[in-house]
Design a protein around this motif. Structure first.
Motif, PDB file in Angstrom:
ATOM      1  N   VAL E  52       0.841  -1.189   0.000  1.00 50.34           N
ATOM      2  CA  VAL E  52       0.000   0.000   0.000  1.00 50.34           C
ATOM      3  C   VAL E  52       0.881   1.246   0.000  1.00 50.34           C
ATOM      4  O   VAL E  52       0.542   2.262  -0.621  1.00 50.34           O
ATOM      5  CB  VAL E  52      -0.946  -0.032   1.205  1.00 50.34           C
ATOM      6  CG1 VAL E  52      -1.796   1.213   1.233  1.00 50.34           C
ATOM      7  CG2 VAL E  52      -1.830  -1.244   1.126  1.00 50.34           C
ATOM      8  N   CYS E  56       0.780   4.405  -2.347  1.00 46.27           N
ATOM      9  CA  CYS E  56       0.641   5.745  -1.777  1.00 46.27           C
ATOM     10  C   CYS E  56       1.646   6.694  -2.402  1.00 46.27           C
ATOM     11  O   CYS E  56       1.294   7.790  -2.843  1.00 46.27           O
ATOM     12  CB  CYS E  56       0.845   5.637  -0.270  1.00 46.27           C
ATOM     13  SG  CYS E  56       0.631   7.174   0.590  1.00 46.27           S
ATOM     14  N   THR E 105      -5.049   5.948  -0.409  1.00 39.40           N
ATOM     15  CA  THR E 105      -3.799   5.229  -0.152  1.00 39.40           C
ATOM     16  C   THR E 105      -3.127   5.722   1.120  1.00 39.40           C
ATOM     17  O   THR E 105      -2.555   4.913   1.849  1.00 39.40           O
ATOM     18  CB  THR E 105      -2.843   5.361  -1.339  1.00 39.40           C
ATOM     19  OG1 THR E 105      -2.713   6.735  -1.657  1.00 39.40           O
ATOM     20  CG2 THR E 105      -3.373   4.617  -2.527  1.00 39.40           C
TER      21      THR E 105
END
Lengths: 431, 124, 104, 175, 653, 368, 171
Positions: E52, E56, E105
């Motif tokens: 993740v 991001c 995100t």
């Protein structure tokens, strides 16, 4: 006539014994119908490639030579009674086997037990169909020779399997399961190693001659043997093929000292003889294939202009076969779990890595030479690949936990009898 | 082209006749009583088990590990149907061909990694 | 008589029907699977016959399809036999007569 | 430093020190243990650092017509000493002694052998069976009266009474 | 690459691969976790966080690119084609997408990091992280999708993941029930979305592209009722996902999932999906005033209901949950009042401070083993970091002046003021109530005396708690660090409102004519701002007076407003309504009774006559339903033969 | 459910199996390839020697001892003679003792050749190491033949000494052989213990920890392979072993490989001992005169030697008669087998063969 | 197909394939059925070669004879108590009848249709196949690997024993 040429133009090369057959067929075509000549051509091919090149060398170098050489390795004479130097020993063996009592256990599946050795023999003959004994003397010059070879060499394991299964014996069942498991495990890296050969040569035809692409022709063109260009693929091929052939150190399927000859336990007489003889036939086929693919086949750096090409390939084949004999004479047998681990955890990643390296090199090569003929890059890659192979083998072995220095190979020596002697701490840690 | 395969076809027949001849010769020798007809001892037709009677059934269930191996083998065997054509035309493809092949093999490697991870490669 | 497309198609059809008969009539799940494999082979044969004899611009498509059918057949065989083995482990039988969990 | 061979008296002293009341008698050659206390005494002799007899070298039986003796030769690696223990068994028809396999695992095979050849049953042995002869062999060969057992073999006979083949039922000894 | 004709001049230049990578990173994380590292909690956790995290970082790359270039870029590929239905598979990047990407995100990343601390020791941790990754993936896909079809797919995936995550502790009956409830209730809304999809399929030549739909809605040739129907359809979807009245009931129950899941669902991903969807199709609302009013008033009702229920909750997390319902109502209200920018801005700020609040509630739970505020108190000494961050979040939520929440809420109020005074009244009331209940919670939890928490039940093997509730302590680093990080935007996100930067950014995502109109409006009005601040201050002061100084007894107030509190505490009887009326009365009594009557008089009449025939026939036909494959296979093959014969007989070649 | 695994079934390894070195049977229950139970069945070669010996005089019993462990008849003779000498307190002249040492050590080398060769054969090496080992063993057997006329069952030792003095050509031949033997051991070591496959097959297989080794009464290379430094020649010297300088090789963890290398090293040490014995061979009589019908005093004696397979003990009880009242052999390979189950259970069939080979059994000695 | 050879080959292969497929049908012993099946596969491989697809013929041998037959054999050996029995169900009679019906229909259709056949049969080499696989069919090419991997993973999951399952049940 033109159709006949299709058959016969494989056979015109003078050094290939080809003109004889060409002349014979040419004359025959005048008097006989086409299909008969076709069959005669096939028969002549069989006679030439198998009965002249393979079978005698199998009998006298394979059966006798192996026994002689192993005998020498074991500091004994080997067969020396029948005929001069025991030369007639294979024939005596064959006669003995034919007249031996052929036992069929009560519990056996008789039909399958009889079919198995016959099915086992046929692929061994078929394998030689694509081996080129010269630029033009190849029994069947098909463009998918390598795949043909892989396909046909997968068949005998089935015969061995059903043969072992058919006589309802525990040892045989062990042997059958082991041979199938091992063969299919080693087939994967074997195919991948051959795939890397196809990748670099760009053809699946084994032979080839001037004007026709082929692996041998490729090696002639670049004046290098593929063993130098792809040492790792060669090594993998060697291991895998010796596993598939049930040669020591991987003869777990017929492990004499464990499962009493495995799938052959109940076989006797000529049925056993067929298995035994064709084991050598397969070994020779594998050797011939290896010499063709990795050792330049019938070419010899230009010497093939002077020496008959079939002599070269047979010499290379037996050179390769000698390695089989050598390993058989010296190495102990591995265990099935070690073999499986070796195939799946060692050979398979290495062969994939090899494929990756070759693919990368090939792209670089194509970009660098722009499709032109260039020997320079081949030699560079040969050097790089040899280094990479050594590095890959050692690094991967290390990664899998191979620590040769951690095993002391000499016992400790003490001078007084005094009960338990503990292992000193550092050495215990290493182990 | 097809002629070569036809010759291989003829060779198949020859190669079957070849061992058949050996077996038939052996059988013929029995007919002319060179070779004993029936086994001289009923014990000889027993199933071999180191000189003893076989205990329990011979065809028993085997280790499932064999099946894992066969599965992996099928996976890689099918792979080669794709990879040999790929290898043949590799010269003409350049980097895209490289990545297509590597992607293909890479996905298969996920499978074998999974099997490795699940212990299917351990032979216990 | 020269062998043509029809002959191959007839062989394919016969093979398919034999496979169907095997698949429909065998009691052993593995036997059923063998019938299915025969049917797949018949389909492959038919595909290749058309690829060989039919005059189409995409001749190689037939072979490509065969490749994919072989792939699918391999995957299917792997999974189906795994199912059979797994069923055997749980129920000690691969007899499709006794595998009637679908029964309402 | 050669092995110190303990006399029976020394052995008895040590055993008595470790487990009082365990010694029946002692001779020059050996120390005789009471059957009831033999396991306790042997365990003590094995673990005690002074005696340290952790290796049971040899076990065998001897038939003295009226009784059996079972001999245990034990030794210590660290102390380099050797001793002999004996147990007497006065029951002939139903000779039973406790098994020492719990003390020395090495007695496993030797007790089987002693049972096989002398007919002394060792209680507590995990798998006491006839190890050299087959099950159903008549009599106990190393007993002194084996050759005169009823219905048995007399010297000079070429066929042995207990010639039970693999498939034949065991020979029943007729009294 | 396909550029919209109107946006040919400027468009984001970020490469398509980056966008796909944002989608793929968490997906790859999911696959790796599921396949390989389910059993290694540490690896799985940090792998998920890393996956993740990659998404991001790439999202911020995209955001800066969009800020720099502006405009819209659509990368689309044909996915499949069935007849004349062409379904594309593509990504659309514009201001709205970029902002949503970053919100999703960032929050997801921080929540993943937090989860590494919070979920430590849970036996199903691998599964947890896998689901979280998949959840993030689906949300990213939803945001990135360039056509309604893909949106629908990811929409359903989000629903599935929320089901999996809410029911994460599926061995708890309440969690399983909550998961089911969330799934079913949102499905009701999804029917509307499906209807909208079909409407587009039939009325817009199967062109699902967002731009095409927007153009279709704004086209004067399109019949108005169609646009309204479409708008209501997608709004129905949003009502389900964003927990709007009357489908808000699932959201508070969804607290049964792990707290980080709540934070993710309620702050950034799932509930925001509805608002995002409405914002994505904002031109449709613009084109249909009827739909717009429905949206606005439903939003207002939701906001009011959520806020009133939150006033009386005793469960810390449920306060947050109803607060979320209320704030989502506010966003919808803003959208309905044509406050496109305001709603999205509030979504942005809300995502930060609400996830902050949820995570701090997780910290509190971590320390006390309960969410019941009556068992807490006085935690300010033990948990200073949590206190500070929680207060910042609450202030922001309440809309106190310099903090982020103030600016976003203020814009909504302003839009409401402009559109409809009634809406403004409701919104102001809600903001006052928001301030009150948040600070009620703060005072109950962090001030006063500690009341001991929930004793650990050692027999409960599933208990997640691993600490000592009698001695609460500050959470570990991985758990407070995300709070601190989240506190930064909770304070300072209002800065985006300055100079209309944010507005210009996201308005670029709209068709030009609407964009220009929105850009021309002012976004600040002193009167509204002062009024809203006053409401917030009033709420805070009231809470301070009641729960800190205890000048009034909360009990007496409760007595005083007895009917109202009763109503609020029973959640406006929505659950009872659904349970008793719909399920029991309408379905079981009404419909079933109808069927029964039908059975008795209509069917039985027929059946009794033919029963004998049927039973005789079934005796013969029963073997067909033997459950054996081969019987069915036989049937199939017979059917094939029949069909072949029929076809051949019908058209002989 | 039992059926979920592969079915266990019984597999007979032996009596007619290539790897049981005679008629010995291990009845293993295998699950797939893994052994879950192993049971030894023996007695196929039982000749009741202990009973027979009770009917024969002390001297007449010597040939019996040849036939127990037919691979090391010299050591067996020696042990028996020592026991009788101990029982009857007979002194042996120095030359006799030295000849005994030479013969016993040669016998040890011959026996270890056989053991190492057969063991490598069990690991699957196709006959080569065993042939090489046989080649050296033949030379030793030639020496025996030269000395006493027999190769295998020598019957050379006598109570009170040895049967004949050494022939004069013995010493040069023996010296020549002793010079070449270390080279052969190195060769065998290079062939086997430098071989990765051999290491892989034997390392960690059939581990006997030292606690078990001591408790299970193991002896000889099995005991030393487990790391216990115990050698009767050092601990309780007989025949003047205290005069010779040699070392005890011990292993590390008690696996098959340790036992193998211990045997190899013992061959080197034996060569060392033979060299010293040949150098210091005293002159004088080779035997004391002992009456043929020996009647030892009433009593008992237990004498032991370090045979090639371990502690070879003879327990004699005399009742003053011309034949022993009780004659018991402590057969090392019989007792060493008692850990076979522990060594094999859990391993595969192939490992069981290796384990059996590493014990170095002689069925004649097991069954007696 | 020109010339006597291919025609002869066709008839031989047809007989081989169909007879051994019939053998699968009639053999009572399942292992014999597998052997018949293998022969049938080999016949089909021969047909492939006859149809100018040698590479696929070899692939047929490798995959069907080398791999799938082995898989089937292993599956049979792993299900020992289920018997080697290859008997019929009660669906056998209708199934066979239906197959005959289908055969009749298909034969009718085949003979009734006027097939347009190409005059010449250009060689399709493995290279052509590769070109097609890597250009037109590149997505199926990649997805095939996904399919294979999925099949592998699924099969391993299916075959895993409960003991192995128990190890990571909770995870």
């Amino acid at each position: 006539m033109s159709l006949l040429m299709l058959i016969t133009d494989n056979w015109y090369d003078i050094r290939d014994l080809g003109n004889v057959s060409h002349e014979i067929l040419y004359q025959l075509d005048r008097v006989l119908p086409y299909s008969l000549v076709y069959i005669i051509a096939a028969l002549m091919g069989f006679v030439a490639s198998f009965l002249i090149f393979v079978l005698p060398s199998q009998l006298f170098v394979g059966v006798l030579g192996e026994r002689k050489i192993i005998g020498r390795m074991q500091s004994r004479y080997g067969p020396n009674r029948v005929g001069k130097f025991g030369l007639l020993q294979p024939i005596a063996d064959a006669i003995k086997l034919i007249q031996k009592e052929a036992l069929t256990p009560k519990a056996a599946d008789k039909a399958v037990m009889y079919i198995a050795p016959i099915v086992f023999v046929a692929p061994a003959v078929l394998l030689f169909a694509v081996v080129p004994f010269g630029g033009h003397s190849v029994f069947a010059d098909i463009p998918v020779s390598i795949v043909y070879f892989i396909a046909i060499s997968g068949l005998p394991v089935l015969a061995a399997f059903i043969g072992g299964w058919s006589h309802a014996n525990k040892y045989s069942l062990f042997g059958s399961m082991r041979i199938v498991a091992m063969t299919i495990s080693y087939e994967v890296p074997l195919v991948l190693s051959l795939l890397s050969v196809v990748l670099i040569t760009g053809t699946m035809r084994l032979g080839g001659h001037d004007g026709i692409d082929g692996i041998v022709q490729w090696q002639r063109d670049y004046h290098i043997w593929l063993i130098f260009l792809q040492p790792l693929a060669f090594l993998i091929y060697f291991f895998c093929v010796s596993a598939e052939l049930n040669r020591t150190p991987t003869d777990i399927a017929e492990a004499e000292s464990e499962i009493v000859a495995g799938y052959l336990t109940e076989y006797s007489g000529m049925k056993w003889g067929l298995f035994y003889g064709m084991d050598i036939g397969y070994a020779l086929a594998a050797a011939a294939f290896a010499s063709t693919v990795f050792l330049g086949g019938w070419s010899m750096f230009g010497l093939d202009r002077w020496i008959p090409s079939w002599l070269i390939i047979i010499a290379k084949t037996h050179l390769f076969y000698f390695i089989f004999i050598w390993t058989r004479g010296t190495l102990p047998r591995l265990r099935i779990d070690q073999l499986m681990t070796f195939a799946w955890k060692f050979l398979l990643p290495l062969s994939l890595a090899n494929l990756l390296v070759i693919a990368t090199e090939k792209v670089i090569w194509n970009k660098a030479t722009d499709g032109n003929f260039d020997n320079f890059w081949v030699y560079i890659f040969a050097a790089v690949n040899i280094l990479l192979s050594v590095a890959a083998v050692f690094i991967w072995a290390r990664l899998l936990g191979y620590r040769p220095e951690a095993t002391p190979k000499r016992p400790r020596l003490v001078n007084t009898a005094s009960g338990y002697v503990p292992i000193p701490a550092p050495s215990r840690e290493v182990r | 082209m097809l002629h070569d395969y036809g010759q291989i076809g003829i060779l198949v027949i020859i190669s079957l006749i070849f061992p058949l001849g050996a077996v038939v010769t052996s059988w013929a020798l029995r007919m002319v009583n060179v070779r004993p007809d029936v086994p001289s001892n009923p014990v000889m037709t027993d199933t071999y088990e180191c000189g003893l009677r076989t205990e329990g059934p011979s065809l028993v269930q085997f280790n499932f590990r064999f099946y894992y191996i066969a599965l992996l083998f099928v996976l890689f065997d099918v792979e080669l149907v794709f990879l040999f054509p790929w290898a043949i035309i590799y010269d003409t493809m350049g980097w895209p061909g490289f990545f297509e092949g590597v992607g293909f093999i890479g996905i298969l490697c996920l499978g074998i990694l999974y099997a490795w991870r699940k212990g299917a490669l351990e032979w216990r | 008589m020269t062998v043509g497309l029809e002959h191959f198609l007839v062989v394919g059809a016969l093979l398919f029907c034999l496979g169907l008969a095997v698949a429909l009539s065998k009691r052993n799940a593995i036997g059923v699977l063998m019938g299915i494999e025969l049917m797949l082979n018949a389909v492959n044969l038919t595909l290749l016959s058309f690829s060989r004899f039919q005059d189409t611009p995409h001749k190689v498509a037939g072979q490509t399809f065969v490749v994919f059918v072989i792939t699918v057949a391999a995957a299917e065989a792997a999974v189906a036999l795994a199912l059979a083995v797994s069923v055997y482990r749980n129920r000690q039988t691969v007899d499709v007569d006794q595998l009637n969990l679908l029964k309402s | 430093m050669p092995t110190r061979w303990w006399t029976g008296q020394e052995m008895a002293e040590a055993a008595e020190r470790l487990v009082p009341g365990s010694v029946a008698k002692s001779t020059d050659a050996a120390c005789y243990l009471h059957v009831e206390k033999m396991l306790e005494a042997m365990e003590a002799l094995r673990v005690d650092p002074e005696t340290d007899f952790l290796h049971l070298t040899n076990t065998c039986g001897v038939d003295f017509w009226d009784h059996f003796e079972v001999v245990y030769h034990v030794q210590s690696f660290d102390k380099n000493q050797f001793g002999t223990l004996k147990v007497e068994c006065w029951e002939r028809d139903d000779a039973v002694l406790p098994s020492v396999t719990g003390v020395w695992y090495g007695a496993w095979m030797q007790e089987c052998e002693t049972y096989d050849l002398f007919g002394i049953k060792f209680e507590g042995h995990p798998n006491l069976h006839r190890i050299l002869l087959w099950e159903g062999f008549p009599g106990w060969p190393l007993r002194k009266d084996f050759l005169s057992m009823p219905g048995g073999l007399q010297p000079g006979l070429n066929e042995f009474a207990g010639t039970a083949r693999r498939d034949a039922p065991p020979v029943v000894v007729v009294e | 690459m396909l550029h919209l004709a109107t946006e040919a001049a400027a468009h984001p230049t970020v490469s398509e691969g980056v966008l796909w990578a944002i989608l793929a990173a968490p997906f790859v994380g999911w696959a790796l976790i599921v396949l390989y590292v389910r059993k290694l909690p540490l690896v799985a956790g940090w792998l998920a966080a890393a996956a993740v995290g990659v998404a991001c970082v790439l999202s911020y790359v995209v955001l800066f690119n969009v800020i720099a270039k502006g405009g819209i870029a659509v990368h689309t590929h044909e996915w499949f084609r069935a007849g004349d239905l062409v379904v594309n598979f593509g990504v659309r990047i514009d201001g709205l997408t970029a902002v949503m990407l970053c919100v999703v995100t960032s929050v997801a990343f921080l929540v993943q990091v937090y989860s590494n601390g919070y979920m430590k020791g849970d036996p199903g941790i691998g599964r947890y992280f896998a689901h979280m990754c998949l959840f993030t993936t689906s949300m990213i896909g939803l945001v990135l999708a360039d056509n309604l079809f893909m949106i629908f797919i990811f929409w359903e995936l989000v629903g599935l993941c929320s089901y999996l995550l809410i029911g994460f502790w599926f061995h708890k009956p309440s969690a399983a029930a909550a998961a089911k409830k969330a799934f079913i209730v949102t499905r009701i809304g999804d029917l509307g979305l499906l209807a909208a999809l079909l409407l587009i399929y039939t009325r817009n030549d199967g062109n699902f592209d967002v731009s095409a739909i927007q153009a279709w809605a704004l086209n004067s040739g399109t019949p108005g009722y169609l646009v309204t129907l479409f708008a209501l359809g997608i709004f129905a979807g949003a009502v389900g996902k964003s927990a709007q009245f009357p489908l808000q009931v699932w959201l508070p129950d969804a607290m049964e999932g792990p707290t980080p899941v709540s934070a993710l669902i309620h702050a950034a991903t799932m509930v925001a999906a509805g608002v995002y969807l409405m914002a994505r199709f904002f031109p449709v609302l613009e084109a249909s005033p009827d739909a717009r009013h429905v949206v606005a008033w439903i939003g207002a009702a939701t906001a009011l209901i959520g806020a009133t229920i939150a006033l009386v909750q005793t469960d810390f997390k449920r306060v947050m949950a109803y607060s979320t319902v209320s704030q989502l109502g506010l966003m919808m209200l803003g959208l309905g009042a044509l406050g496109y920018v305001a709603a999205i801005f509030h979504l942005l700020t809300h995502a930060f401070f609400k996830s902050l609040l949820f995570l701090s509630s997780g910290n509190v739970n971590h320390a006390t083993n309960t969410f019941d505020m009556r068992l807490m108190g006085g935690l300010r000494k033990q948990m200073p970091i949590t206190l500070v961050t929680c207060v910042i979040g609450s202030l922001s939520l309440a809309g106190v002046v310099p903090l982020a929440g103030f600016w976003s809420k203020d814009e909504i109020l302003l839009d409401a003021w402009r559109d409809n005074r009634g809406l403004w009244v409701v919104a102001s009331l809600v903001s006052a109530m928001t301030a009150f209940y948040m600070f009620r919670a703060i005072f109950l939890v962090f001030f006063g005396e500690y009341k001991g928490g929930q004793p650990v039940d050692h027999h409960d093997e599933d208990s997640h708690f691993h600490g000592d509730p009698a001695h609460p302590h500050e959470a570990p680093l991985v758990m407070w660090l995300p709070l601190v990080i989240l506190a930064v935007p909770a304070i300072g996100a209002g800065i985006f409102a300055l100079n209309h930067g944010f507005r210009n950014l996201i308005v670029d995502a709209l068709p030009l004519e609407i964009a220009d109109q929105i850009k021309s409006e002012s976004s600040f009005k002193w009167g509204v701002a002062i009024a809203s601040s006053a409401f917030a201050a009033g709420g805070i002061l009231l809470a301070w007076a009641i729960y800190y100084k205890q000048w009034f007894s909360s009990r007496s107030i409760r007595m005083g407003f007895a009917p109202l509190t009763n109503l609020f505490e029973n959640k406006w009887f929505f659950d009872r309504l659904y349970e008793d009326f719909f399920v029991k009365l309408v379905l079981q009594r009404g419909w079933n009774r109808l069927l029964e009557l039908n059975d008795k008089y209509v069917v039985d009449g027929v059946v009794n006559g033919s029963a004998r025939v049927a039973s005789m026939a079934s005796d013969r036909l029963r073997f067909i339903q033997s459950g054996q494959i081969q019987g069915y296979g036989l049937g199939i093959a017979a059917g094939v033969v029949a069909v072949v014969i029929a076809v051949y007989a019908a058209n002989p070649l | 459910m039992n059926a979920l695994k592969s079915e266990p079934f019984v597999l007979n390894i032996g009596p007619q199996h290539p790897s049981t070195h005679g008629v010995f049977r291990v009845k293993v229950t295998v699950d797939g390839e893994r052994i879950i139970d192993a049971e030894m069945v023996m007695g196929y070669l039982h000749r009741s020697m202990e009973k027979l010996a009770e009917e024969r005089t002390y001297t007449q019993n010597i040939p019996f001892t040849d036939r127990t462990d037919y691979l090391s008849s010299m050591s067996n003779n020696l042990g028996y003679c020592l026991a009788v000498e101990k029982l009857a307190t007979i002194e042996v002249p120095d030359r006799g003792s030295a000849i005994r040492v030479i013969m016993a050590e040669f016998q040890r080398i011959a026996s270890h050749c056989m053991a190492a060769g057969a063991f490598t054969n069990d690991t699957g090496a196709w006959q080569t190491p065993v042939m090489w080992a046989f080649r050296e063993r033949e030379k030793i057997l030639d020496l025996f033949e030269m000395t006493c006329g027999a190769r295998l069952t020598c019957n050379y030792m006598r109570i009170g000494g040895v049967a004949f003095d050494l022939p004069k050509e013995f010493e040069p031949h023996a010296r020549k052989l002793v010079d070449t033997l270390p080279g052969f051991v190195d060769e065998l070591e290079g062939l086997m213990s430098e071989n990765e496959i051999f290491l892989a097959r034997t390392r960690g297989v059939a581990v006997v920890p030292h606690e078990l080794a001591a408790n299970a009464s193991l002896a000889g290379p099995m005991l030393r392979g487990s790391g216990i430094a115990w050698d009767i020649r050092k601990a309780d010297p007989y025949c003047g072993y205290e005069k010779y300088d040699f070392d005890i090789p011990i292993g590390y963890q008690g696996d098959s490989f340790d036992r193998f290398i211990v045997r190899l090293e013992e061959m080197r040490q034996s060569v060392k001992i033979i060299k010293q014995a040949l150098d210091g061979l005293p002159s004088g009589p080779h035997s004391t005169q002992v009456p043929l019908a020996l009647r030892p005093p009433k009593g008992e004696a237990y004498a032991r030697v370090e045979g090639p397979r371990g502690e070879l003990g003879y327990y004699l009880v005399s009742d003053e008669g011309p034949s022993p009242y009780r004659f018991h052999i402590r057969p090392p390979s019989f007792i060493n087998l008692s850990v076979l189950k522990q060594m094999t259970v859990g391993h595969s069939v192939a490992d069981a063969i290796v384990a059996l080979g590493s014990v170095d059994i002689v069925v004649g000695e097991i069954d007696r | 197909m020109h010339g006597a050879g291919p025609n002869l080959a066709f008839w031989v292969l047809a007989a081989l394939t169909l007879v051994s497929a019939g053998g699968v049908m009639v053999s009572r012993n399942l292992l014999h059925a597998v052997l018949f099946l293998i022969v049938s596969f080999l016949g089909v491989a021969g047909f492939f070669i006859l149809l100018s697809a040698p590479f696929l013929g070899m692939a047929q041998i490798i995959i069907y004879v080398g791999a799938i037959a082995v898989l089937v054999l292993f599956a049979i050996l792993l299900t020992p108590r289920a018997g080697r029995d290859n008997g019929e169900t009660r669906w056998a009679a209708p199934g066979v009848l239906l197959s005959i019906a289908l055969m009749a229909v298909l034969l009718f259709v085949i003979t009734d249709t006027k097939w347009t056949t190409a005059k010449d049969a250009p060689e399709i080499t493995a290279a052509d196949l590769g070109q097609a696989l890597l250009s037109t069919w590149v997505l199926p090419f990649e997805i095939a690997s996904v399919l294979l991997t999925a099949a592998l993973i699924g099969s391993i999951m299916l075959v895993r024993s409960p003991e192995e399952e128990a190890e990571d049940a909770l995870q």
